[in-house]
Structures are given as C-alpha cells and as structure tokens.
Design an enzyme around this catalytic site. Structure first.
Site, PDB file in Angstrom:
ATOM      1  N   TYR A 154       0.831  -1.213   0.000  1.00 37.92           N
ATOM      2  CA  TYR A 154       0.000   0.000   0.000  1.00 37.92           C
ATOM      3  C   TYR A 154       0.859   1.254   0.000  1.00 37.92           C
ATOM      4  CZ  TYR A 154      -4.352  -2.412  -0.051  1.00 37.92           C
ATOM      5  OH  TYR A 154      -5.410  -3.173  -0.483  1.00 37.92           O
TER       6      TYR A 154
ATOM      7  N   ARG B  66       1.768   1.895  -3.480  1.00 33.71           N
ATOM      8  CA  ARG B  66       0.639   2.443  -4.239  1.00 33.71           C
ATOM      9  C   ARG B  66       0.322   3.878  -3.816  1.00 33.71           C
ATOM     10  NH1 ARG B  66      -3.844  -1.729  -3.680  1.00 33.71           N
ATOM     11  NH2 ARG B  66      -4.957  -0.303  -5.053  1.00 33.71           N
TER      12      ARG B  66
ATOM     13  N   ASN C 104     -12.872   3.644  -6.462  1.00 37.34           N
ATOM     14  CA  ASN C 104     -11.439   3.943  -6.368  1.00 37.34           C
ATOM     15  C   ASN C 104     -11.084   4.504  -4.996  1.00 37.34           C
ATOM     16  OD1 ASN C 104     -11.482   3.171  -8.980  1.00 37.34           O
ATOM     17  ND2 ASN C 104     -11.263   5.220  -9.850  1.00 37.34           N
TER      18      ASN C 104
ATOM     19  N   HIS D 265     -15.033   1.734  -1.574  1.00 35.95           N
ATOM     20  CA  HIS D 265     -13.953   0.834  -1.138  1.00 35.95           C
ATOM     21  C   HIS D 265     -12.891   1.549  -0.308  1.00 35.95           C
ATOM     22  CE1 HIS D 265     -15.080  -2.106  -4.632  1.00 35.95           C
ATOM     23  NE2 HIS D 265     -15.854  -2.243  -3.572  1.00 35.95           N
TER      24      HIS D 265
ATOM     25  N   CYS E 218      -6.553   1.795  13.352  1.00 36.11           N
ATOM     26  CA  CYS E 218      -6.052   0.714  14.201  1.00 36.11           C
ATOM     27  C   CYS E 218      -7.051  -0.445  14.189  1.00 36.11           C
ATOM     28  CB  CYS E 218      -5.850   1.244  15.619  1.00 36.11           C
ATOM     29  SG  CYS E 218      -5.514  -0.073  16.797  1.00 36.11           S
TER      30      CYS E 218
ATOM     31  N   THR F 191     -15.008   0.559 -15.311  1.00 38.68           N
ATOM     32  CA  THR F 191     -15.076  -0.550 -14.342  1.00 38.68           C
ATOM     33  C   THR F 191     -15.464  -1.835 -15.060  1.00 38.68           C
ATOM     34  OG1 THR F 191     -16.133  -1.413 -12.336  1.00 38.68           O
ATOM     35  CG2 THR F 191     -17.457   0.103 -13.659  1.00 38.68           C
TER      36      THR F 191
ATOM     37  N   ASN G   1     -16.183   2.790 -21.581  1.00 39.01           N
ATOM     38  CA  ASN G   1     -15.126   1.819 -21.309  1.00 39.01           C
ATOM     39  C   ASN G   1     -14.376   1.560 -22.616  1.00 39.01           C
ATOM     40  OD1 ASN G   1     -13.676  -0.714 -20.515  1.00 39.01           O
ATOM     41  ND2 ASN G   1     -15.059  -0.647 -18.755  1.00 39.01           N
TER      42      ASN G   1
ATOM     43  N   GLU H  10     -13.612  -1.350 -23.551  1.00 38.95           N
ATOM     44  CA  GLU H  10     -14.065  -2.642 -24.096  1.00 38.95           C
ATOM     45  C   GLU H  10     -15.368  -3.070 -23.405  1.00 38.95           C
ATOM     46  OE1 GLU H  10     -10.580  -4.952 -23.156  1.00 38.95           O
ATOM     47  OE2 GLU H  10     -11.391  -5.542 -21.193  1.00 38.95           O
TER      48      GLU H  10
ATOM     49  N   ALA I 202     -11.847   7.045 -21.134  1.00 34.84           N
ATOM     50  CA  ALA I 202     -12.623   8.001 -20.334  1.00 34.84           C
ATOM     51  C   ALA I 202     -12.076   9.423 -20.494  1.00 34.84           C
ATOM     52  CB  ALA I 202     -12.590   7.581 -18.864  1.00 34.84           C
TER      53      ALA I 202
HETATM   54  C1  BJW Z   1     -10.821   1.984 -19.129  1.00 34.95           C
HETATM   55  C2  BJW Z   1      -9.645   2.646 -19.386  1.00 34.95           C
HETATM   56  C3  BJW Z   1      -9.774   3.940 -19.837  1.00 34.95           C
HETATM   57  C4  BJW Z   1      -9.069   0.732 -18.686  1.00 34.95           C
HETATM   58  N1  BJW Z   1     -10.981   4.482 -19.997  1.00 34.95           N
HETATM   59  N2  BJW Z   1     -12.012   2.526 -19.305  1.00 34.95           N
HETATM   60  C5  BJW Z   1     -21.905 -11.477  -4.968  1.00 34.95           C
HETATM   61  C6  BJW Z   1     -21.670 -12.103  -6.158  1.00 34.95           C
HETATM   62  C7  BJW Z   1     -20.374 -12.521  -6.498  1.00 34.95           C
HETATM   63  C8  BJW Z   1     -19.314 -12.309  -5.620  1.00 34.95           C
HETATM   64  C9  BJW Z   1     -19.541 -11.686  -4.416  1.00 34.95           C
HETATM   65  C10 BJW Z   1     -20.832 -11.277  -4.113  1.00 34.95           C
HETATM   66  N3  BJW Z   1     -20.784 -10.670  -2.893  1.00 34.95           N
HETATM   67  C11 BJW Z   1     -19.525 -10.697  -2.433  1.00 34.95           C
HETATM   68  C12 BJW Z   1     -18.742 -11.315  -3.314  1.00 34.95           C
HETATM   69  C13 BJW Z   1     -17.297 -11.526  -3.107  1.00 34.95           C
HETATM   70  C14 BJW Z   1     -16.443 -10.367  -3.518  1.00 34.95           C
HETATM   71  C15 BJW Z   1     -16.538 -10.222  -5.036  1.00 34.95           C
HETATM   72  O1  BJW Z   1     -17.255  -9.426  -5.578  1.00 34.95           O
HETATM   73  N4  BJW Z   1     -15.765 -11.020  -5.740  1.00 34.95           N
HETATM   74  C16 BJW Z   1     -15.791 -11.006  -7.206  1.00 34.95           C
HETATM   75  C17 BJW Z   1     -14.409 -10.587  -7.724  1.00 34.95           C
HETATM   76  C18 BJW Z   1     -16.213 -12.350  -7.681  1.00 34.95           C
HETATM   77  N5  BJW Z   1     -16.836  -9.117  -2.868  1.00 34.95           N
HETATM   78  C19 BJW Z   1     -16.374  -8.789  -1.650  1.00 34.95           C
HETATM   79  O2  BJW Z   1     -15.648  -9.529  -1.011  1.00 34.95           O
HETATM   80  C20 BJW Z   1     -16.838  -7.464  -1.107  1.00 34.95           C
HETATM   81  N6  BJW Z   1     -17.363  -7.586   0.207  1.00 34.95           N
HETATM   82  C21 BJW Z   1     -18.520  -8.175   0.481  1.00 34.95           C
HETATM   83  O3  BJW Z   1     -19.217  -8.643  -0.371  1.00 34.95           O
HETATM   84  O4  BJW Z   1     -18.865  -8.159   1.824  1.00 34.95           O
HETATM   85  C22 BJW Z   1     -19.988  -8.910   2.247  1.00 34.95           C
HETATM   86  C23 BJW Z   1     -19.479 -10.197   2.804  1.00 34.95           C
HETATM   87  C24 BJW Z   1     -18.862 -10.152   4.026  1.00 34.95           C
HETATM   88  C25 BJW Z   1     -18.393 -11.339   4.574  1.00 34.95           C
HETATM   89  C26 BJW Z   1     -18.509 -12.533   3.857  1.00 34.95           C
HETATM   90  C27 BJW Z   1     -19.100 -12.530   2.605  1.00 34.95           C
HETATM   91  C28 BJW Z   1     -19.597 -11.348   2.073  1.00 34.95           C
HETATM   92  C29 BJW Z   1     -15.659  -6.504  -0.958  1.00 34.95           C
HETATM   93  C30 BJW Z   1     -15.045  -6.183  -2.262  1.00 34.95           C
HETATM   94  C31 BJW Z   1     -13.801  -5.304  -2.023  1.00 34.95           C
HETATM   95  C32 BJW Z   1     -13.047  -5.004  -3.304  1.00 34.95           C
HETATM   96  N7  BJW Z   1     -11.779  -4.462  -2.971  1.00 34.95           N
HETATM   97  C33 BJW Z   1     -10.873  -4.052  -4.038  1.00 34.95           C
HETATM   98  C34 BJW Z   1      -9.537  -3.636  -3.409  1.00 34.95           C
HETATM   99  C35 BJW Z   1      -9.676  -2.259  -2.723  1.00 34.95           C
HETATM  100  C36 BJW Z   1      -8.420  -1.837  -2.047  1.00 34.95           C
HETATM  101  C37 BJW Z   1      -7.260  -1.692  -2.986  1.00 34.95           C
HETATM  102  O5  BJW Z   1      -7.323  -0.977  -3.993  1.00 34.95           O
HETATM  103  O6  BJW Z   1      -6.247  -2.307  -2.704  1.00 34.95           O
HETATM  104  O7  BJW Z   1     -11.459  -2.972  -4.770  1.00 34.95           O
HETATM  105  S1  BJW Z   1     -10.643  -5.317  -5.289  1.00 34.95           S
HETATM  106  C38 BJW Z   1     -10.590  -4.198  -6.641  1.00 34.95           C
HETATM  107  O8  BJW Z   1     -11.726  -4.443  -7.516  1.00 34.95           O
HETATM  108  C39 BJW Z   1     -10.792  -2.803  -6.044  1.00 34.95           C
HETATM  109  C40 BJW Z   1     -11.716  -2.158  -7.060  1.00 34.95           C
HETATM  110  O9  BJW Z   1     -12.404  -1.074  -6.501  1.00 34.95           O
HETATM  111  C41 BJW Z   1     -12.620  -3.299  -7.469  1.00 34.95           C
HETATM  112  C42 BJW Z   1     -13.294  -3.107  -8.790  1.00 34.95           C
HETATM  113  O10 BJW Z   1     -12.366  -3.079  -9.838  1.00 34.95           O
HETATM  114  P1  BJW Z   1     -12.587  -2.082 -11.068  1.00 34.95           P
HETATM  115  O11 BJW Z   1     -12.530  -0.690 -10.602  1.00 34.95           O
HETATM  116  O12 BJW Z   1     -13.785  -2.488 -11.817  1.00 34.95           O
HETATM  117  O13 BJW Z   1     -11.225  -2.338 -11.903  1.00 34.95           O
HETATM  118  P2  BJW Z   1     -10.940  -3.455 -13.026  1.00 34.95           P
HETATM  119  O14 BJW Z   1      -9.472  -3.529 -13.179  1.00 34.95           O
HETATM  120  O15 BJW Z   1     -11.644  -4.705 -12.750  1.00 34.95           O
HETATM  121  O16 BJW Z   1     -11.590  -2.849 -14.350  1.00 34.95           O
HETATM  122  C43 BJW Z   1     -11.043  -1.709 -14.989  1.00 34.95           C
HETATM  123  C44 BJW Z   1     -11.918  -1.389 -16.192  1.00 34.95           C
HETATM  124  O17 BJW Z   1     -11.450  -0.172 -16.761  1.00 34.95           O
HETATM  125  C45 BJW Z   1     -11.853  -2.458 -17.293  1.00 34.95           C
HETATM  126  O18 BJW Z   1     -13.183  -2.754 -17.700  1.00 34.95           O
HETATM  127  C46 BJW Z   1     -11.089  -1.753 -18.444  1.00 34.95           C
HETATM  128  O19 BJW Z   1     -11.540  -2.162 -19.726  1.00 34.95           O
HETATM  129  C47 BJW Z   1     -11.420  -0.316 -18.177  1.00 34.95           C
HETATM  130  N8  BJW Z   1     -10.457   0.672 -18.641  1.00 34.95           N
HETATM  131  N9  BJW Z   1      -8.572   1.766 -19.081  1.00 34.95           N
HETATM  132  C48 BJW Z   1     -12.089   3.689 -19.734  1.00 34.95           C
HETATM  133  N10 BJW Z   1      -8.658   4.668 -20.141  1.00 34.95           N
END
Ligand code: BJW
Length: 250
Positions: free
Chosen positions: A66, A69, A100, A117, A125, A187, A212, A214, A230
């Site tokens: 972190y 980052r 983000n 997030h 803490c 996203t 997006n 794609e 974007a």
């Molecule tokens: C462009 C571009 C340009 C590029 N212009 N576009 C229900 C269904 C299925 C799964 C689950 C569910 N409920 C819970 C889950 C599990 C899990 C989950 O979703 N897993 C899936 C991956 C399957 N979710 C969780 O665990 C969440 N918590 C939860 O549900 O709690 C309840 C619970 C509690 C106890 C037990 C069980 C449940 C928490 C999720 C936390 C996500 N955290 C992160 C890390 C944050 C900290 C850090 O940064 O280190 O958040 S993971 C990461 O993914 C980060 C992001 O915010 C998040 C989303 O990613 P994002 O922003 O979409 O990025 P990318 O890379 O995926 O996409 C980028 C896009 O940009 C692409 O499409 C490109 O094409 C595009 N792009 N350049 C326009 N120039």
C-alpha cells in the site's frame, strides 16, 4: 465522435447525474487497473494482499504494497476524465460513486463523492479503531503501531470478504436510483456489492451510459455503450453540454 441522438436528448433534459467509476478512469493518470492484461491482479495474488487474514499474517508485506501504491497515487494527477466530471457540476446535480481509493475525483474538484472501497489516505487501528489520516502518520515501510493501544494500523480500504461502509453504499445507491442518467465509467463491474449500484439505477428507471475501452459484464444492461478512453470521451460529453447550454441558455 458522434453521440446517439437518444443520449443527447436524455442529456438535455437530465437534472441528476451519477458517475459510477472504477479503476479505468484513473488509468490515464498512470494508476494501474486491477484486471485485464496490465492489471495489478496479473502480477499479484489478491488473496495474498487484499484481505484481512493476509494482513494479519504478514502486515509488513501488505503495508509495503500500500505504501508503494500511495507513492504512485501521490505523484498522479487527475486526468481530463476526472476534470470533465467535476466541471459537469456547473450544469447538473452530479454525484460521484467511486470504487477507487485514490482521491483523484476530490482532487479534480468533485464535491459529492461516495467512496465504496475506502481511501488510501486514511488508516485505522485494527484494535481500537483510532483513525490516522495522512499526514498524521509516519509512513514507514513496516506496518505502524497505534499510539493509543499498540495495535496494528491498516489502510482504510475494503478488502475481499469485508463489508462496504454502510453510509457510502446506501448513499451511492440512493443517488443512482434517483439519477436521470447513470454513467458507468472504467469498471469491469464484476466486484459486488458495488456492481449492484448501476443495476439498481437501471431498475429505478435511470438511463445507463457505459464508458469503457471494451465491453464488460454491464454492457448487456447499458442503454448506451461508448467505447473509448474516459479521458477522451468525458471531455467530449462536457463539450456537448456546453454547446447545447450556450444555444439554449437556462
Ligand atoms: C478503461 C480505461 C480507460 C481501462 N478508460 N475505461 C456477490 C456475487 C459474487 C461475488 C460476491 C458477491 N458478494 C460478495 C462477493 C465476493 C467479492 C466479489 O465481488 N468477488 C468477485 C471478484 C467475484 N466481494 C467482496 O468480497 C466485497 N465484500 C462483500 O461482499 O462483503 C460482504 C461479505 C462479508 C463477509 C462474507 C461474505 C460477504 C468486498 C469487495 C472489495 C473489493 N476491494 C478491491 C480492493 C480495494 C483496495 C485496494 O485498492 O487495494 O477494490 S478489489 C478491486 O476491484 C478494487 C476495485 O475497486 C474493485 C473493482 O475493480 P474495477 O474498478 O472495476 O477495476 P478493473 O481492473 O476490474 O476494471 C477496470 C476497467 O477499466 C476495465 O473494464 C477496463 O476495460 C477499463 N479501462 N482503461 C475507460 N482509459
């Protein structure tokens, strides 16, 4: 770039607009996305870094990641996409609902922001929940200890398996449901529960516009998908708004 006329009509009558954003909006600021060929998860294992057990097992490794980052985020600048969203506040009631943690929407000037997030600038803490905002904490390469109780201090971000901050999620969801247009920008829309927000907006009758480079899991639900960067598409939308407001002031 020629926009669909239905979209331009919606834009001309819209009052409330939501931008639901993800890592792609910050890609042009030099911050890596998570998935896809250049994504962080291609090089790192999320299970080793972005979950609480991983932090407790190896706090220094996770803290250091972190810290790395944070350095990138601090050097990054908001790009034309963030700036266009902030400028659209002159014409609409704009809410940003972001996944983000990088603060770039705030630094671009957006006022109403829900952070689903967390935020990389904040830490707390794990024992007594004392908050440490930058720059009140010494940014060492090993996980710092709480000044009150000696517990480990962690970044205030949401890891896998953790709940999202309730006020941020419900505020973002309501804004999306009340919006006339919900833009879904940069996203992959695969991480839940955040990815429910544009679906909730759609169900409530909002017009869904995806920006997006794609197609994504959301494309099938979008009323209009604009494929492009974007930082290029959003300033063009802003220009459309500006020219239509000049032609028909008020
Ligand atoms: C462009 C571009 C340009 C590029 N212009 N576009 C229900 C269904 C299925 C799964 C689950 C569910 N409920 C819970 C889950 C599990 C899990 C989950 O979703 N897993 C899936 C991956 C399957 N979710 C969780 O665990 C969440 N918590 C939860 O549900 O709690 C309840 C619970 C509690 C106890 C037990 C069980 C449940 C928490 C999720 C936390 C996500 N955290 C992160 C890390 C944050 C900290 C850090 O940064 O280190 O958040 S993971 C990461 O993914 C980060 C992001 O915010 C998040 C989303 O990613 P994002 O922003 O979409 O990025 P990318 O890379 O995926 O996409 C980028 C896009 O940009 C692409 O499409 C490109 O094409 C595009 N792009 N350049 C326009 N120039």
């Amino acid at each position: 770039m020629q926009f669909k006329s239905e979209f331009l009509q919606k834009l001309s009558s819209a009052k409330k607009i939501v931008f639901f954003t993800g890592a792609g909006i910050s890609a042009e600021s030099g911050i890596s996305t998570f998935r896809g060929k250049d994504g962080i998860w291609n090089k790192m294992k999320p299970e080793e870094l972005a979950n609480f057990d991983a932090f407790m097992r190896n706090p220094d490794l996770v803290w250091e990641w972190y810290q790395h980052r944070r350095d990138i985020v601090h050097k990054a600048q908001p790009n034309a996409g963030h700036i266009a969203i902030a400028e659209l506040e002159k014409y609409f009631d704009v809410t940003v609902v972001t996944q983000n943690i990088d603060n770039l929407h705030r630094r671009a000037g957006s006022k109403k922001i829900f952070e689903l997030h967390g935020n990389i600038e904040r830490n707390y803490c794990v024992e007594c929940h004392t908050f440490y905002n930058l720059p009140d904490i010494e940014l060492t390469h090993s996980a710092p200890k709480c000044k009150n109780c000696g517990g480990l201090v962690r970044p205030d971000v949401v890891w896998f398996g953790e709940m999202l901050p309730e006020d941020q999620f419900s505020g973002g969801e309501k804004a999306a449901e009340w919006s006339d247009i919900c833009f879904v920008v940069g996203t992959s829309a695969v991480v839940y529960p955040a990815a429910y927000i544009p679906l909730a907006a759609k169900r409530a009758g909002s017009y869904i516009v995806e920006v997006n480079i794609e197609p994504t899991d959301l494309t099938q639900f979008a009323d209009y998908s604009i494929f492009g960067k974007a930082g290029e598409v959003l300033p063009k939308i802003l220009n459309e708004v500006k020219s239509s407001k000049i032609q028909s002031p008020g």
